[in-house]
Structures are given as structure tokens and as C-alpha cells.
Motif scaffolding. Structure first.
Motif, PDB file in Angstrom:
ATOM      1  N   GLY A  12       6.057 -13.382  18.854  1.00 16.33           N
ATOM      2  CA  GLY A  12       6.312 -11.990  18.499  1.00 16.33           C
ATOM      3  C   GLY A  12       7.720 -11.788  17.966  1.00 16.33           C
ATOM      4  N   GLY A  13       7.857 -10.814  17.076  1.00 15.77           N
ATOM      5  CA  GLY A  13       9.184 -10.389  16.640  1.00 15.77           C
ATOM      6  C   GLY A  13       9.972 -11.398  15.830  1.00 15.77           C
ATOM      7  N   VAL A  14       9.285 -12.304  15.143  1.00 21.73           N
ATOM      8  CA  VAL A  14      10.004 -13.331  14.375  1.00 21.73           C
ATOM      9  C   VAL A  14      10.229 -12.945  12.911  1.00 21.73           C
ATOM     10  CG1 VAL A  14       9.293 -15.291  15.804  1.00 21.73           C
ATOM     11  CG2 VAL A  14       7.852 -14.580  13.891  1.00 21.73           C
ATOM     12  N   GLY A  15       9.701 -11.789  12.508  1.00 19.15           N
ATOM     13  CA  GLY A  15       9.921 -11.363  11.124  1.00 19.15           C
ATOM     14  C   GLY A  15       8.686 -11.447  10.231  1.00 19.15           C
ATOM     15  N   LYS A  16       7.510 -11.490  10.821  1.00 17.89           N
ATOM     16  CA  LYS A  16       6.269 -11.536  10.023  1.00 17.89           C
ATOM     17  C   LYS A  16       6.122 -10.292   9.144  1.00 17.89           C
ATOM     18  CE  LYS A  16       3.766 -11.998  13.804  1.00 17.89           C
ATOM     19  NZ  LYS A  16       4.797 -12.387  14.772  1.00 17.89           N
ATOM     20  N   THR A  17       6.206  -9.140   9.794  1.00 18.89           N
ATOM     21  CA  THR A  17       5.976  -7.891   9.063  1.00 18.89           C
ATOM     22  C   THR A  17       7.071  -7.650   8.027  1.00 18.89           C
ATOM     23  OG1 THR A  17       4.816  -6.983  10.963  1.00 18.89           O
ATOM     24  CG2 THR A  17       5.648  -5.405   9.346  1.00 18.89           C
ATOM     25  N   THR A  18       8.303  -7.913   8.406  1.00 19.14           N
ATOM     26  CA  THR A  18       9.417  -7.760   7.467  1.00 19.14           C
ATOM     27  C   THR A  18       9.189  -8.659   6.250  1.00 19.14           C
ATOM     28  OG1 THR A  18      10.873  -7.312   9.343  1.00 19.14           O
ATOM     29  CG2 THR A  18      11.936  -7.884   7.266  1.00 19.14           C
ATOM     30  N   THR A  19       8.725  -9.874   6.507  1.00 21.60           N
ATOM     31  CA  THR A  19       8.461 -10.804   5.413  1.00 21.60           C
ATOM     32  C   THR A  19       7.288 -10.326   4.551  1.00 21.60           C
ATOM     33  OG1 THR A  19       9.353 -12.683   6.634  1.00 21.60           O
ATOM     34  CG2 THR A  19       7.770 -13.192   4.889  1.00 21.60           C
ATOM     35  N   ILE A 213      16.364 -16.351   4.343  1.00 22.56           N
ATOM     36  CA  ILE A 213      16.580 -14.912   4.500  1.00 22.56           C
ATOM     37  C   ILE A 213      17.671 -14.680   5.553  1.00 22.56           C
ATOM     38  CG2 ILE A 213      15.512 -12.673   4.981  1.00 22.56           C
ATOM     39  CD1 ILE A 213      14.188 -14.183   2.603  1.00 22.56           C
ATOM     40  N   PRO A 214      18.777 -14.064   5.159  1.00 24.26           N
ATOM     41  CA  PRO A 214      19.858 -13.851   6.129  1.00 24.26           C
ATOM     42  C   PRO A 214      19.535 -12.724   7.097  1.00 24.26           C
ATOM     43  CG  PRO A 214      20.413 -12.794   4.058  1.00 24.26           C
ATOM     44  CD  PRO A 214      19.094 -13.501   3.836  1.00 24.26           C
ATOM     45  N   ARG A 215      20.199 -12.730   8.227  1.00 24.77           N
ATOM     46  CA  ARG A 215      20.149 -11.552   9.105  1.00 24.77           C
ATOM     47  C   ARG A 215      20.872 -10.437   8.378  1.00 24.77           C
ATOM     48  NH1 ARG A 215      18.956 -10.179  14.076  1.00 24.77           N
ATOM     49  NH2 ARG A 215      18.342 -12.260  14.737  1.00 24.77           N
ATOM     50  N   ASN A 216      20.222  -9.308   8.226  1.00 27.45           N
ATOM     51  CA  ASN A 216      20.790  -8.234   7.425  1.00 27.45           C
ATOM     52  C   ASN A 216      20.287  -6.892   7.951  1.00 27.45           C
ATOM     53  OD1 ASN A 216      20.187  -6.972   4.092  1.00 27.45           O
ATOM     54  ND2 ASN A 216      22.065  -6.863   5.257  1.00 27.45           N
ATOM     55  N   VAL A 217      21.222  -6.066   8.369  1.00 24.51           N
ATOM     56  CA  VAL A 217      20.849  -4.829   9.057  1.00 24.51           C
ATOM     57  C   VAL A 217      20.048  -3.877   8.159  1.00 24.51           C
ATOM     58  CG1 VAL A 217      23.002  -3.605   8.566  1.00 24.51           C
ATOM     59  CG2 VAL A 217      21.710  -3.047  10.631  1.00 24.51           C
TER      60      VAL A 217
HETATM   61  P1  ATP Z   1       5.423  -8.663  15.780  1.00 24.78           P
HETATM   62  O1  ATP Z   1       5.183 -10.023  16.327  1.00 24.78           O
HETATM   63  O2  ATP Z   1       5.640  -7.606  16.824  1.00 24.78           O
HETATM   64  O3  ATP Z   1       4.402  -8.259  14.747  1.00 24.78           O
HETATM   65  P2  ATP Z   1       7.084  -9.448  13.592  1.00 24.78           P
HETATM   66  O4  ATP Z   1       7.002 -10.936  13.698  1.00 24.78           O
HETATM   67  O5  ATP Z   1       6.233  -8.786  12.587  1.00 24.78           O
HETATM   68  O6  ATP Z   1       6.845  -8.766  15.021  1.00 24.78           O
HETATM   69  P3  ATP Z   1       9.251  -7.909  12.523  1.00 24.78           P
HETATM   70  O7  ATP Z   1       8.683  -6.646  13.031  1.00 24.78           O
HETATM   71  O8  ATP Z   1       9.186  -8.171  11.086  1.00 24.78           O
HETATM   72  O9  ATP Z   1       8.628  -9.117  13.339  1.00 24.78           O
HETATM   73  O10 ATP Z   1      10.776  -8.080  12.944  1.00 24.78           O
HETATM   74  C1  ATP Z   1      11.207  -7.940  14.297  1.00 24.78           C
HETATM   75  C2  ATP Z   1      12.515  -7.142  14.305  1.00 24.78           C
HETATM   76  O11 ATP Z   1      13.527  -7.878  13.613  1.00 24.78           O
HETATM   77  C3  ATP Z   1      12.401  -5.810  13.587  1.00 24.78           C
HETATM   78  O12 ATP Z   1      13.175  -4.882  14.268  1.00 24.78           O
HETATM   79  C4  ATP Z   1      12.974  -6.092  12.207  1.00 24.78           C
HETATM   80  O13 ATP Z   1      13.514  -4.952  11.604  1.00 24.78           O
HETATM   81  C5  ATP Z   1      14.041  -7.117  12.530  1.00 24.78           C
HETATM   82  N1  ATP Z   1      14.284  -8.035  11.414  1.00 24.78           N
HETATM   83  C6  ATP Z   1      13.381  -8.794  10.758  1.00 24.78           C
HETATM   84  N2  ATP Z   1      13.964  -9.548   9.811  1.00 24.78           N
HETATM   85  C7  ATP Z   1      15.300  -9.260   9.863  1.00 24.78           C
HETATM   86  C8  ATP Z   1      16.444  -9.730   9.142  1.00 24.78           C
HETATM   87  N3  ATP Z   1      16.337 -10.647   8.178  1.00 24.78           N
HETATM   88  N4  ATP Z   1      17.647  -9.209   9.476  1.00 24.78           N
HETATM   89  C9  ATP Z   1      17.756  -8.298  10.466  1.00 24.78           C
HETATM   90  N5  ATP Z   1      16.732  -7.825  11.166  1.00 24.78           N
HETATM   91  C10 ATP Z   1      15.495  -8.295  10.888  1.00 24.78           C
END
Ligand code: ATP
Ligand code: MG
Length: 256
Positions: A12-19, A213-217
Motif C-alpha cells: 500500500g501507498g507506494v505510488g500506484k495511483t500517483t503513477t 520519479i523524485p519525491r516532490n510535494v
Molecule cells: P494505495 O496502495 O492506497 O492505493 P498507492 O500505491 O496508490 O496507495 P499513492 O496514493 O499514489 O499510492 O501515493 C501514496 C502517497 O504518497 C500519497 O499521499 C501521494 O500523494 C504520495 N506520493 C506519491 N508519489 C509521490 C512523490 N513522487 N512525491 C511525493 N509524494 C508522493
């Protein structure tokens, strides 16, 4: 014909949705026709594409239960430049309701076949589990994009995912392959992240995407505006990295 990709990682929370949403927006930006499929009952990719999950009359839930077609259920996100097949909490029930259905893991694949010719890319945002929903995604896809943080336990979690993908490949979907591992939320100042990144490359070679992809607020702020970072703040470092990643994907599918 669209190439279909799952963005998956059971962690969970590894950046799937953001990606998913930023790759979709990045691909749209470089002229690709994109359908974004939200396969997570959390509906984050739907909301993050400017589509209100609570207002949707039809969602992927209806598609999986065959009470609607994708043509009926998809909506256009004008701001983002791609189509959205949305999800909301209703989808959590699909798993149970589909238990007795034959070929249930192929439902999404069958539905996507009808619209596949209308897109260049179909991206599927998977939930953080190896559930029936994720299985539907994996059965429908040509490839899996795995976002991961370069942390100590990241490699361990990868084993389960790789095994699942191998099983799906062997039994259900011979087309399926890991397209690549995407390093996300990367902070080059952290030595451990550099080390894990090097390990990843040593282990997986060209399966690791060049783009990092960098950490970016700004990427984290964008969802509260109902936008991918790429649309919300195109100049941000994270947004530029995702557009770069979109270009890399366009190149990579030529080799598939
Ligand atoms: P889940 O498993 O709950 O579906 P996920 O894998 O889809 O989560 P995200 O929701 O994309 O993960 O990201 C988790 C958190 O990290 C979110 O708050 C998101 O805004 C943040 N985040 C993702 N990518 C970055 C980034 N490159 N820099 C800073 N924050 C990020
Ligand atoms: Mg998510």
C-alpha cells in the motif's frame, strides 16, 4: 490497438495511483489516446482525475457485473485529456458477487476488447492486494508497471508480485510481462535509496525504467485539486519526470 498496462504492487501507498494518473496525463500530453481504469474501491485515481466518484451513475463495478458496457460507463476528464472508467466503494462488493461467475477473472479483459481500438494506452490502477480485482487487471493486461520506493523491504515484497505475475502468465494470460520497475518518491540524498536503486538495476537490468520519479510535494498536493501533478503544476520536477516517463513508455511499447 491499445496496449494495456496494470500499475500494480500489493504494497500500500507506494505510488500506484500517483503513477497511473500522471502517466495517463503525460501520455495525453504527448498525443496519446488514453483510457484510465480505476480498479480500486478507494476510487483515488477517479478523484485524482477530476471525476467525483460519488456522482457516477455507472462505474467499473457495473462493467464487471455486465450491467453496463465501458462505452456507457466511461467519462471524459477534459482537464486531464483522457477518459476515465471510474470506481467507488461499490466495487468492494464485486469480489463477493462474482464468486459464482464463470471466467470471472476475464471480465475486464472481455469488456476492454470492445474499446481497445479507440485508444493507444489503457492504464489500470490496481488496489493494494493480490485480489480478484487485481487478477482481472493482470488477465486483461499486456504488461505490468511496478512503482516502488527504494527502501529496504521493497525487494522482499516484489517476490510475491513476481510470483503472482508468473502464475497468471502460465495459467491465464500468456501475453503478460513485467514491463518495468519504476523508482518513485526517490531522494538521491539518502544513501540507502541509492544502494537499493543500484541493487534493483543489478538484479532486474533493463526491466528498471531509466526515468526516476523524485519525491516532490507538488505531486502529493495535486490530488486535493482533483488533478494529476502533470496538469496541476507542469513545471514541477515530479511532473516533468512523469512526462519523461510517458515518453519512455511510448518508446518501450515499440519493442514489445
Ligand atoms: P494505495 O496502495 O492506497 O492505493 P498507492 O500505491 O496508490 O496507495 P499513492 O496514493 O499514489 O499510492 O501515493 C501514496 C502517497 O504518497 C500519497 O499521499 C501521494 O500523494 C504520495 N506520493 C506519491 N508519489 C509521490 C512523490 N513522487 N512525491 C511525493 N509524494 C508522493
Ligand atoms: Mg492507489
Amino acid at each position: 490497438m491499445a496496449k494495456i498496462f496494470c500499475v500494480a504492487n500489493q504494497k500500500g501507498g507506494v505510488g500506484k495511483t500517483t503513477t497511473t494518473v500522471n502517466l495517463a496525463a503525460g501520455l495525453a500530453k504527448v498525443g496519446q489516446r488514453v483510457l484510465m481504469v480505476d480498479l480500486d474501491p478507494q476510487g483515488n485515481a477517479t478523484m485524482g482525475s477530476g471525476v467525483d466518484k460519488r456522482q457516477l451513475a455507472l462505474t467499473i463495478y457495473d462493467v464487471l457485473l455486465e450491467s453496463a458496457s465501458i462505452n456507457e460507463a466511461r467519462v471524459r476528464s477534459e482537464k486531464c485529456g483522457y477518459d476515465v472508467l471510474g470506481a467507488n466503494r461499490e466495487l468492494a462488493g464485486a469480489e463477493v458477487e462474482m464468486v459464482d461467475i464463470e471466467r470471472r477473472e476475464k471480465r475486464l479483459k472481455t469488456a476492454l476488447a470492445e474499446v481497445q481500438a479507440q485508444y493507444d494506452f489503457i492504464l489500470i490502477d490496481c488496489p493494494p492486494s493480490l485480489s480478484m480485482l487485481t487478477l482481472n487487471g493482470l488477465c486483461a493486461a499486456h504488461g505490468v508497471v511496478v512503482p516502488m520506493q527504494c527502501e529496504y523491504f521493497a525487494l522482499e515484497g516484489l517476490t510475491d508480485l513476481v510470483n503472482t505475475i508468473k502464475q497468471v502468465h502460465a495459467n491465464l494470460n500468456p501475453d503478460l510481462a513485467i514491463i518495468g520497475l519504476l523508482r518513485v518518491m526517490f531522494d538521491p540524498r539518502i544513501t540507502l535509496q541509492q544502494q537499493v536503486s543500484d541493487q534493483l538495476k543489478a538484479h532486474f537490468g533493463n526491466k528498471v525504467f531509466d526515468t526516476v520519479i523524485p519525491r516532490n510535494v507538488r505531486l502529493a498536493e495535486a490530488p486535493s485539486y482533483g488533478l494529476p501533478g502533470v496538469v496541476f503544476d507542469p513545471a514541477a520536477k515530479g511532473s516533468q519526470a512523469y512526462v519523461e516517463f510517458a515518453r519512455e513508455m511510448v518508446e518501450r511499447i515499440k519493442t514489445l
